[in-house]
Design an enzyme around this catalytic site. Sequence first.
Site, short mmCIF file in Angstrom:
data_model
loop_
_atom_site.label_atom_id
_atom_site.label_comp_id
_atom_site.label_asym_id
_atom_site.label_seq_id
_atom_site.Cartn_x
_atom_site.Cartn_y
_atom_site.Cartn_z
N ASP A 118 -24.15 12.28 51.11
CA ASP A 118 -25.53 11.85 51.34
C ASP A 118 -26.48 13.03 51.09
O ASP A 118 -26.19 14.16 51.46
CB ASP A 118 -25.69 11.35 52.79
N ILE A 119 -27.60 12.74 50.45
CA ILE A 119 -28.57 13.79 50.10
C ILE A 119 -29.25 14.39 51.33
O ILE A 119 -29.73 15.53 51.30
CB ILE A 119 -29.62 13.22 49.11
N GLN B 88 -31.88 -0.70 56.53
CA GLN B 88 -31.37 -0.37 55.19
C GLN B 88 -32.50 0.08 54.28
O GLN B 88 -33.52 -0.61 54.16
CB GLN B 88 -30.67 -1.61 54.59
N HIS C 296 -23.71 -0.01 50.87
CA HIS C 296 -23.06 1.29 51.07
C HIS C 296 -22.57 1.41 52.49
O HIS C 296 -23.18 0.89 53.41
CB HIS C 296 -24.02 2.45 50.74
P1 5GP Z 1 -29.61 3.31 54.38
O1 5GP Z 1 -30.76 3.63 55.27
O2 5GP Z 1 -30.02 2.44 53.22
O3 5GP Z 1 -28.42 2.76 55.14
O4 5GP Z 1 -29.09 4.69 53.81
C1 5GP Z 1 -29.48 5.21 52.57
C2 5GP Z 1 -28.94 6.61 52.50
O5 5GP Z 1 -29.02 7.04 51.16
C3 5GP Z 1 -29.73 7.62 53.34
O6 5GP Z 1 -28.84 8.23 54.26
C4 5GP Z 1 -30.29 8.60 52.31
O7 5GP Z 1 -30.30 9.93 52.75
C5 5GP Z 1 -29.35 8.40 51.14
N1 5GP Z 1 -29.96 8.67 49.83
C6 5GP Z 1 -31.19 8.22 49.38
N2 5GP Z 1 -31.40 8.64 48.13
C7 5GP Z 1 -30.31 9.34 47.77
C8 5GP Z 1 -29.95 10.04 46.57
O8 5GP Z 1 -30.67 10.08 45.57
N3 5GP Z 1 -28.74 10.66 46.56
C9 5GP Z 1 -27.89 10.64 47.63
N4 5GP Z 1 -26.73 11.28 47.52
N5 5GP Z 1 -28.19 9.99 48.78
C10 5GP Z 1 -29.39 9.36 48.84
#
Ligand code: 5GP
Length: 121
Positions: free
Chosen positions: A33-34, A101, A107
């Site tokens: 994760d970034i 999300q 994911h």
């Molecule tokens: P969600 O909130 O959708 O469950 O999680 C999305 C996740 O994707 C977050 O933890 C965020 O830090 C990660 N993320 C968003 N953009 C990128 C990216 O460009 N690269 C990576 N490796 N992770 C990302």
Amino acid sequence: MKYDDNNIFAKILRGEIPCKKIYEDDYVLSFHDINPQKKIHALVIPKGKYIDLDDFNAKASDKEIVGLMKGISIVAKKLGISLDIGKGYRTLSNLSEHGGQEVPHLHFHLFGGEKVGRMVE
Ligand code: 5GP
């Protein structure tokens, strides 16, 4: 809701945006994760175009479902956090608005490398 081909994980899958890859096979891609929330914070995504877990379970083939589930354990092992070699981890998937999300491509998050704390803040 229609799958958005321009979401960030779709771009990562197409190789348009770089990622720190952990593992890849026919069914999944995993990368760090970034913006890590714990010492280890990895993501495991299916290669198919699925918005979230409900979309995946409704449309994915049995092979894809097994591939994703097993992929999570393969990645945990690679990261040294699986129970046979490590101390465990948390995996979770957020769905839509109330789930928080942000990226509309299914994911699973894997958190570990330390005690990850309360389940819901
Ligand atoms: P969600 O909130 O959708 O469950 O999680 C999305 C996740 O994707 C977050 O933890 C965020 O830090 C990660 N993320 C968003 N953009 C990128 C990216 O460009 N690269 C990576 N490796 N992770 C990302």
